[in-house]
Design a protein around this motif. Structure first.
Motif, PDB file in Angstrom:
ATOM      1  N   ILE A 108       0.860  -1.176   0.000  1.00 37.34           N
ATOM      2  CA  ILE A 108       0.000   0.000   0.000  1.00 37.34           C
ATOM      3  C   ILE A 108       0.898   1.228   0.000  1.00 37.34           C
ATOM      4  CG2 ILE A 108      -1.772   1.265   1.270  1.00 37.34           C
ATOM      5  CD1 ILE A 108      -2.698  -1.443   2.385  1.00 37.34           C
ATOM      6  N   GLU A 109       0.694   2.099  -0.957  1.00 37.69           N
ATOM      7  CA  GLU A 109       1.589   3.247  -1.156  1.00 37.69           C
ATOM      8  C   GLU A 109       0.937   4.540  -0.692  1.00 37.69           C
ATOM      9  OE1 GLU A 109       3.984   5.602  -4.727  1.00 37.69           O
ATOM     10  OE2 GLU A 109       2.963   3.700  -5.129  1.00 37.69           O
ATOM     11  N   ARG A 110       1.750   5.394  -0.112  1.00 37.71           N
ATOM     12  CA  ARG A 110       1.307   6.725   0.286  1.00 37.71           C
ATOM     13  C   ARG A 110       2.520   7.650   0.252  1.00 37.71           C
ATOM     14  NH1 ARG A 110      -2.528   7.614   5.621  1.00 37.71           N
ATOM     15  NH2 ARG A 110      -3.453   9.586   4.982  1.00 37.71           N
ATOM     16  N   ASP A 111       2.488   8.633  -0.598  1.00 34.83           N
ATOM     17  CA  ASP A 111       3.589   9.599  -0.730  1.00 34.83           C
ATOM     18  C   ASP A 111       4.941   8.898  -0.925  1.00 34.83           C
ATOM     19  OD1 ASP A 111       1.745  11.613  -0.373  1.00 34.83           O
ATOM     20  OD2 ASP A 111       2.107  11.780   1.791  1.00 34.83           O
ATOM     21  N   ASN A 112       4.940   7.910  -1.825  1.00 31.99           N
ATOM     22  CA  ASN A 112       6.153   7.159  -2.183  1.00 31.99           C
ATOM     23  C   ASN A 112       6.710   6.304  -1.040  1.00 31.99           C
ATOM     24  OD1 ASN A 112       6.286   8.120  -4.890  1.00 31.99           O
ATOM     25  ND2 ASN A 112       7.122  10.056  -4.118  1.00 31.99           N
ATOM     26  N   LEU A 116       3.239  -3.120   4.061  1.00 33.12           N
ATOM     27  CA  LEU A 116       2.905  -4.402   3.446  1.00 33.12           C
ATOM     28  C   LEU A 116       1.668  -4.969   4.126  1.00 33.12           C
ATOM     29  CD1 LEU A 116       5.267  -7.221   2.369  1.00 33.12           C
ATOM     30  CD2 LEU A 116       3.386  -7.788   3.926  1.00 33.12           C
ATOM     31  N   LEU A 117       0.701  -5.388   3.315  1.00 33.32           N
ATOM     32  CA  LEU A 117      -0.507  -6.039   3.815  1.00 33.32           C
ATOM     33  C   LEU A 117      -0.533  -7.463   3.290  1.00 33.32           C
ATOM     34  CD1 LEU A 117      -3.231  -5.600   5.360  1.00 33.32           C
ATOM     35  CD2 LEU A 117      -4.259  -5.129   3.127  1.00 33.32           C
ATOM     36  N   MET A 118      -0.497  -8.440   4.205  1.00 32.38           N
ATOM     37  CA  MET A 118      -0.479  -9.864   3.850  1.00 32.38           C
ATOM     38  C   MET A 118      -1.795 -10.508   4.253  1.00 32.38           C
ATOM     39  SD  MET A 118       1.459 -12.493   2.802  1.00 32.38           S
ATOM     40  CE  MET A 118       0.792 -14.144   2.581  1.00 32.38           C
ATOM     41  N   GLY A 119      -2.352 -11.317   3.388  1.00 33.53           N
ATOM     42  CA  GLY A 119      -3.573 -12.051   3.719  1.00 33.53           C
ATOM     43  C   GLY A 119      -3.374 -13.537   3.532  1.00 33.53           C
ATOM     44  N   ILE A 120      -3.777 -14.324   4.539  1.00 29.89           N
ATOM     45  CA  ILE A 120      -3.640 -15.781   4.436  1.00 29.89           C
ATOM     46  C   ILE A 120      -5.001 -16.449   4.587  1.00 29.89           C
ATOM     47  CG2 ILE A 120      -1.263 -15.791   5.306  1.00 29.89           C
ATOM     48  CD1 ILE A 120      -2.466 -16.874   7.965  1.00 29.89           C
ATOM     49  N   ASP A 121      -5.075 -17.687   4.076  1.00 32.64           N
ATOM     50  CA  ASP A 121      -6.292 -18.483   4.214  1.00 32.64           C
ATOM     51  C   ASP A 121      -6.483 -18.915   5.664  1.00 32.64           C
ATOM     52  OD1 ASP A 121      -6.667 -18.274   1.512  1.00 32.64           O
ATOM     53  OD2 ASP A 121      -5.806 -20.220   1.038  1.00 32.64           O
ATOM     54  N   THR A 137       8.113 -12.837   4.302  1.00 32.55           N
ATOM     55  CA  THR A 137       8.419 -11.633   3.519  1.00 32.55           C
ATOM     56  C   THR A 137       9.634 -10.933   4.131  1.00 32.55           C
ATOM     57  OG1 THR A 137       6.799 -10.416   4.849  1.00 32.55           O
ATOM     58  CG2 THR A 137       6.042 -11.284   2.736  1.00 32.55           C
ATOM     59  N   HIS A 138      10.707 -11.696   4.320  1.00 35.73           N
ATOM     60  CA  HIS A 138      11.898 -11.167   4.981  1.00 35.73           C
ATOM     61  C   HIS A 138      12.585 -10.076   4.169  1.00 35.73           C
ATOM     62  CE1 HIS A 138      11.544 -14.153   8.082  1.00 35.73           C
ATOM     63  NE2 HIS A 138      11.591 -15.139   7.219  1.00 35.73           N
ATOM     64  N   ASP A 139      12.302 -10.016   2.867  1.00 39.68           N
ATOM     65  CA  ASP A 139      12.962  -9.013   2.038  1.00 39.68           C
ATOM     66  C   ASP A 139      12.307  -7.638   2.165  1.00 39.68           C
ATOM     67  OD1 ASP A 139      10.678 -10.040   0.877  1.00 39.68           O
ATOM     68  OD2 ASP A 139      11.377  -9.732  -1.183  1.00 39.68           O
ATOM     69  N   PHE A 140      11.188  -7.567   2.892  1.00 40.03           N
ATOM     70  CA  PHE A 140      10.540  -6.275   3.133  1.00 40.03           C
ATOM     71  C   PHE A 140      10.844  -5.870   4.576  1.00 40.03           C
ATOM     72  CE2 PHE A 140       7.094  -3.462   4.423  1.00 40.03           C
ATOM     73  CZ  PHE A 140       7.030  -2.590   3.352  1.00 40.03           C
ATOM     74  N   HIS A 141      11.446  -4.704   4.742  1.00 40.86           N
ATOM     75  CA  HIS A 141      11.942  -4.314   6.064  1.00 40.86           C
ATOM     76  C   HIS A 141      11.134  -3.204   6.716  1.00 40.86           C
ATOM     77  CE1 HIS A 141      15.381  -6.901   5.382  1.00 40.86           C
ATOM     78  NE2 HIS A 141      15.591  -6.292   4.221  1.00 40.86           N
ATOM     79  N   GLY A 142       9.973  -2.900   6.159  1.00 35.13           N
ATOM     80  CA  GLY A 142       9.132  -1.871   6.748  1.00 35.13           C
ATOM     81  C   GLY A 142       8.029  -2.465   7.606  1.00 35.13           C
ATOM     82  N   CYS A 143       6.942  -1.708   7.766  1.00 33.58           N
ATOM     83  CA  CYS A 143       5.803  -2.123   8.583  1.00 33.58           C
ATOM     84  C   CYS A 143       4.999  -3.197   7.848  1.00 33.58           C
ATOM     85  CB  CYS A 143       4.922  -0.911   8.880  1.00 33.58           C
ATOM     86  SG  CYS A 143       3.460  -1.291   9.846  1.00 33.58           S
ATOM     87  N   LYS A 144       4.733  -4.297   8.553  1.00 29.57           N
ATOM     88  CA  LYS A 144       4.023  -5.426   7.944  1.00 29.57           C
ATOM     89  C   LYS A 144       2.777  -5.763   8.764  1.00 29.57           C
ATOM     90  CE  LYS A 144       7.554  -8.311   7.941  1.00 29.57           C
ATOM     91  NZ  LYS A 144       8.384  -9.506   7.606  1.00 29.57           N
ATOM     92  N   ILE A 145       1.653  -5.833   8.065  1.00 26.69           N
ATOM     93  CA  ILE A 145       0.371  -6.169   8.690  1.00 26.69           C
ATOM     94  C   ILE A 145      -0.138  -7.470   8.096  1.00 26.69           C
ATOM     95  CG2 ILE A 145      -2.011  -5.416   9.067  1.00 26.69           C
ATOM     96  CD1 ILE A 145      -1.002  -2.538   8.712  1.00 26.69           C
TER      97      ILE A 145
END
Length: 231
Positions: A108-112, A116-121, A137-145
């Protein structure tokens, strides 16, 4: 209900970002949740997230009811499947304008800047090994939901470094007798309803808005407004 999460990894542009979280609508149980949701003015929000269990019985799926959900908002809407949902509902959700996260994530992008939003079954219905692999998603180092219909994924979400987990499924216990929850619907008593924490993972389990099987419950239904705050 309003809940706030303070997050060290939240980008500055997402400070005060608001997520309207609706789950366990069970729209084929009458009277259904939409009757009340249409009456109330929903709070201002940036995205809407649907936590699964759209219908109680798969044969009662209705595109019109799903469209009525998305008409509640003009904001981007994301969803996961619940234990009452089958993959057959995906085309209906997508036709209604919902982005279904089927063991996958989106940014989800906001002002560049991004979160990260993850959805599982649902963990009680589908392959938990696949879910854990998909949620890596270890390659993403920001906020993860992470959005999981059941709270029972929480130890894996914590181990995978997620900041927040949003869940439903429990209906807050659905029913209380002598002030005791009758149907816990989770292995983790602390995660039956409301805000909780597991290690560094913060979480919220919504009591849901609808009822399963019969329109009877004495746990107050809820829509949750989740506000993200930068630490």
């Amino acid at each position: 209900n309003e809940v706030t999460f303070t997050l060290p990894h939240l980008p500055g542009s997402f400070d005060n970002h608001r997520i309207l979280f609706l789950t366990d609508l069970h729209l084929d149980i009458k009277p259904n949740a939409l009757v009340r949701l249409k009456q109330d003015k929903l709070p201002e929000h940036d995205i809407m997230v649907l936590g699964g269990d759209f219908f109680d019985y798969s044969e009662n799926q209705s595109l019109q009811l799903l469209k009525e959900i998305t008409e509640l908002t003009c904001k981007p809407t994301y969803a996961v499947l619940g234990n009452h949902d089958s993959v057959e509902i995906m085309p209906l959700l997508e036709e209604a304008g919902v982005r279904v996260l089927l063991n996958e994530h989106c940014l989800i992008e906001r002002d560049n800047e991004h979160i990260l939003l993850m959805g599982i079954d649902d963990v009680s219905t589908f392959n938990s090994t696949l879910q854990r692999e998909s949620a890596s998603t270890h390659d993403f180092h920001g906020c993860k939901i992470l959005v999981s219909h059941s709270p029972d994924f929480l130890p894996h979400a914590a181990a995978l470094g997620y900041d927040i987990q949003l869940s439903g499924h429990t209906h807050g216990g659905q029913f209380k007798m002598f002030n005791q929850v009758i149907f816990k619907q989770t292995k983790y008593d602390f995660a039956i309803s409301g805000k909780w924490k597991h290690g560094e993972l913060q979480g919220y389990t919504s009591s849901g808005f609808g009822s399963s099987r019969h329109p009877i419950r004495n746990i107050i239904p809820e829509a949750a407004l989740v506000t993200l705050k930068r630490k």
